[in-house]
Scaffold this motif. Structure first.
Motif, PDB file in Angstrom:
ATOM      1  N   ASP A   1       0.817  -1.220   0.000  1.00 42.75           N
ATOM      2  CA  ASP A   1       0.000   0.000   0.000  1.00 42.75           C
ATOM      3  C   ASP A   1       0.848   1.266   0.000  1.00 42.75           C
ATOM      4  O   ASP A   1       0.579   2.208  -0.756  1.00 42.75           O
ATOM      5  CB  ASP A   1      -0.929  -0.005   1.219  1.00 42.75           C
ATOM      6  N   VAL A   2       1.874   1.295   0.847  1.00 43.76           N
ATOM      7  CA  VAL A   2       2.709   2.505   0.944  1.00 43.76           C
ATOM      8  C   VAL A   2       3.478   2.732  -0.348  1.00 43.76           C
ATOM      9  O   VAL A   2       3.508   3.846  -0.891  1.00 43.76           O
ATOM     10  CB  VAL A   2       3.685   2.394   2.136  1.00 43.76           C
TER      11      VAL A   2
ATOM     12  N   GLU B   1       1.428   3.908  -3.329  1.00 44.46           N
ATOM     13  CA  GLU B   1       1.162   5.357  -3.270  1.00 44.46           C
ATOM     14  C   GLU B   1       2.378   6.141  -3.780  1.00 44.46           C
ATOM     15  O   GLU B   1       2.249   7.080  -4.565  1.00 44.46           O
ATOM     16  CB  GLU B   1       0.855   5.738  -1.829  1.00 44.46           C
ATOM     17  N   LEU B   2       3.555   5.730  -3.322  1.00 43.09           N
ATOM     18  CA  LEU B   2       4.775   6.442  -3.694  1.00 43.09           C
ATOM     19  C   LEU B   2       5.195   6.155  -5.131  1.00 43.09           C
ATOM     20  O   LEU B   2       5.791   7.014  -5.786  1.00 43.09           O
ATOM     21  CB  LEU B   2       5.898   6.063  -2.737  1.00 43.09           C
TER      22      LEU B   2
ATOM     23  N   GLY C   1       3.130   5.848  -7.520  1.00 44.86           N
ATOM     24  CA  GLY C   1       2.303   6.760  -8.311  1.00 44.86           C
ATOM     25  C   GLY C   1       2.948   8.128  -8.407  1.00 44.86           C
ATOM     26  O   GLY C   1       2.928   8.768  -9.465  1.00 44.86           O
TER      27      GLY C   1
ATOM     28  N   CYS D   1       0.334  13.264  -2.146  1.00 46.21           N
ATOM     29  CA  CYS D   1       0.788  11.919  -1.789  1.00 46.21           C
ATOM     30  C   CYS D   1       0.972  11.776  -0.284  1.00 46.21           C
ATOM     31  O   CYS D   1       0.495  10.805   0.324  1.00 46.21           O
ATOM     32  CB  CYS D   1       2.101  11.611  -2.519  1.00 46.21           C
TER      33      CYS D   1
ATOM     34  N   SER E   1      -2.285  11.778   1.568  1.00 47.29           N
ATOM     35  CA  SER E   1      -2.975  10.502   1.388  1.00 47.29           C
ATOM     36  C   SER E   1      -2.434   9.448   2.357  1.00 47.29           C
ATOM     37  O   SER E   1      -3.200   8.670   2.944  1.00 47.29           O
ATOM     38  CB  SER E   1      -2.813  10.021  -0.057  1.00 47.29           C
ATOM     39  N   LEU E   2      -1.111   9.434   2.540  1.00 39.32           N
ATOM     40  CA  LEU E   2      -0.504   8.495   3.502  1.00 39.32           C
ATOM     41  C   LEU E   2      -0.969   8.805   4.927  1.00 39.32           C
ATOM     42  O   LEU E   2      -1.265   7.887   5.708  1.00 39.32           O
ATOM     43  CB  LEU E   2       1.020   8.579   3.419  1.00 39.32           C
TER      44      LEU E   2
ATOM     45  N   LYS F   1      -4.592   7.595   5.363  1.00 36.56           N
ATOM     46  CA  LYS F   1      -4.777   6.141   5.378  1.00 36.56           C
ATOM     47  C   LYS F   1      -4.183   5.468   6.611  1.00 36.56           C
ATOM     48  O   LYS F   1      -4.723   4.461   7.095  1.00 36.56           O
ATOM     49  CB  LYS F   1      -4.157   5.541   4.114  1.00 36.56           C
TER      50      LYS F   1
ATOM     51  N   THR G   1      -7.189   1.767   2.373  1.00 39.46           N
ATOM     52  CA  THR G   1      -6.050   1.077   1.754  1.00 39.46           C
ATOM     53  C   THR G   1      -6.556  -0.045   0.866  1.00 39.46           C
ATOM     54  O   THR G   1      -7.611  -0.629   1.114  1.00 39.46           O
ATOM     55  CB  THR G   1      -5.101   0.507   2.818  1.00 39.46           C
TER      56      THR G   1
END
Length: 583
Positions: free
Chosen positions: A296-297, A300-301, A303, A325, A328-329, A332, A342
């Motif tokens: 998940d982490v 995101e990164l 992207g 970004c 968003s972390l 979540k 997530t």
């Protein structure tokens, strides 16, 4: 050469151009000429002997002339641009030669066109020392008859030979260009931030070990690989390949973890009978938790990294992308509800509540795996245990929150120049506040930040400050809703605005050519590896440079001035050209 031969020579040139443009070996040039003869292509030489320019040596001469033509065009464009910026990287090719690749960013149409980023030069360097690179860069500018004073920015991958204090390439260039803006590639920095964050969590390195073990176990044997693919079909799971974690930053580790999550139940089932020792390690709840957390982490990164790797990235949206970004972390993993929204970790926690993972296929067959709530096995390089936690859900959640906080801190630490990129919003109407007072306040702050980084010697500070209020109002009312580059297209086509805001015009031009990453260099090395395949390992760097220039800069065949290339060819050698018109 006789005038009547010109069209026939140009036809051969076009065939050589096609071969190079399509990254085909020049050895195929003669075969392509034979095909043209068999198809009765118009204006082919009437003879097929060695002197008829249908041999590989003639093709090499034509390639050199075409490359020279493209280089002359590029030199002309660069000489008219008021500012230039470089992107530089180094690599070792298939033949173990050390190459320096250079891309250039400039303004087209004599300073008022759009910004362009193009391949510039492939240079063979004897070693990786900064002085060697500096000498080559200076020689390149001299050879192209370009003024080094027009250089305003340079982007590198952050290698020590590039940025090392006083002795690096950038400090050496800064002595010739005092206001040079150096930018450590944002994509590299984002990847390094993740590496920095993971260093404080040894348990995550164990996950890497598990991931690579899965890859090597399944792919080292054709029998195991076939059995695993068959098992995926039996379990009605998506048929995917297991990916390997590479040390190369550009290869997304997030994709490895995502594939691992999707294949996890099949891997557990496979190892339960085939590798019981590794099965027991993979059944540890904390290991599985970390795999889903990283999926998940890193997704995101990754992207964010993909945004940084785009061919044309707007400098003004860069800081916004990072903020989105990181927010968003936080939402979540650090909000009231852990793992909210997530894609993978939330569902894993739900499935693991009963102490086991269960999967049922379409035929009703069950696959069950009991989870182990123990600490991770193994020791770090200093001999200390990798994990001393009890492996419960609560301790895993605390670890995950600490990790995400560390990721956010490391990203912020890697981007101390965020204020500068954020300040470029001065030239993007879409970021202007609607309230006039707030708009004026922000514009003053943005201008001050830009002038602090760019330097007062490069730009007339007083002139910019005097023009600011009228400039902001002009952009606000005249470029409504436009971004950085769209507003420039309108501004550059309005002569009255150019005359009214000459100092801010220069500042805008600098930002337009300023590179924020060295990603184009990575694409250049990819092109180099496409051209210099195993069967072409002995290509010399000069030939490789010409082939890359043609492949990446060459326009459509109809847009090339073949008459000009013909003239270059005719003047390149003092010899009598053979008559191609008679048999």
């Amino acid at each position: 050469m006789h005038g009547r031969n010109k069209s026939r020579v140009i036809t051969c040139m076009k065939l050589a151009y096609f071969v190079s443009k399509q990254d085909i070996s020049l050895m195929k040039y003669e075969a392509l000429c034979e095909l043209a003869f068999s198809l009765d292509v118009k204006d082919m030489p009437l003879r097929r002997d060695y002197s008829s320019y249908i041999n590989i040596m003639a093709a090499k001469e034509f390639i050199a002339c075409i490359s020279c033509y493209l280089e002359n065009h590029q030199r002309n464009d660069l000489s008219q641009s008021p500012y230039l910026a470089l992107m530089i990287d180094e690599s070792i090719d298939r033949d173990l030669e050390k190459h320096l690749i250079v891309y250039v960013s400039y303004l087209s149409k004599a300073r008022l066109g759009v910004s362009k980023c193009q391949f510039f030069k492939l240079i063979l360097v004897a070693d990786g020392y900064a002085q060697t690179k500096y000498d080559e860069i200076m020689h390149m500018f001299s050879e192209m008859s370009l003024d080094i004073k027009h250089l305003v920015g340079i982007s590198t991958d952050g290698d020590s030979s590039m940025l090392r204090c006083h002795e690096g390439l950038v400090p050496k260039l800064s002595r010739d260009v005092p206001n040079l803006i150096d930018v450590h590639c944002v994509a590299h920095r984002e990847a390094l931030a993740i590496v920095d964050a993971c260093k404080g969590f040894p348990c995550l390195s164990y996950v890497d070990k598990i991931a690579n073990k899965v890859y090597s176990w399944i792919n080292a044997s054709n029998v195991r690989h076939s059995y695993f693919q068959k098992l995926l079909q039996e379990m009605n799971l998506q048929v995917l390949e297991v990916l390997q974690i590479h040390d190369v930053r550009w290869l997304a580790r997030g994709n490895v973890m995502v594939h691992l999550v999707k294949l996890l139940l099949a891997i557990l089932t496979f190892w339960k009978s085939q590798a019981p020792m590794w099965y027991e390690k993979l059944c540890i709840f904390r290991v599985l938790f970390c795999i889903h957390l990283l999926a998940d982490v890193l997704l995101e990164l990754d992207g964010l990294n993909k945004i940084f790797q785009k061919e044309s990235i707007d400098i003004t949206c860069f800081s916004t992308s990072i903020e989105v970004c990181l927010n968003s972390l936080k939402k979540k993993f650090l909000g009231d509800i852990f793992a909210k929204s997530t894609m993978y970790l939330k569902f894993f926690i739900q499935k693991a509540q009963m102490g086991y993972l269960k999967h049922v296929n379409e035929n009703g067959e069950e696959y069950t795996h009991t989870l182990l709530y123990v600490s991770m096995p193994g020791k770090d390089k200093n001999g200390f245990p990798l994990d001393i936690q009890d492996g419960s859900l609560n301790t895993c959640i605390e670890m995950a929150k600490d990790f995400v906080l560390k990721v956010i801190d490391c990203v912020n630490e890697r981007f101390p120049d965020m204020y500068f990129f954020n300040a470029s919003k001065l030239f993007s109407r879409m970021y202007y506040p609607s309230e006039e007072d707030e708009r004026d306040r922000k514009s003053i702050i943005w201008l001050s930040s830009l002038l602090t980084r760019i330097g007062k010697h490069a730009i007339n500070t007083n002139g910019c400050e005097k023009e600011l209020k009228a400039f902001v109002d002009t952009l606000y009312y005249g470029c409504e809703g436009m971004n950085f580059k769209d507003a420039w297209r309108v501004f550059s086509n309005t002569s009255h605005w150019q005359e009214t805001f000459p100092n801010l015009l220069k500042l805008w031009q600098i930002l337009l050519v300023l590179p924020i990453s060295s990603v184009p260099c990575e694409r250049g090395f990819s092109k180099q590896n496409i051209i210099k395949i195993d069967r072409r390992q002995h290509l010399k760097v000069d030939t490789l440079d010409m082939l890359m220039r043609i492949s990446m800069l060459g326009p459509s065949c109809d847009l090339i001035d073949w008459e000009r290339i013909y003239d270059i060819s005719e003047k390149s050698k003092d010899r009598r050209m053979d008559d191609l018109y008679t048999r």
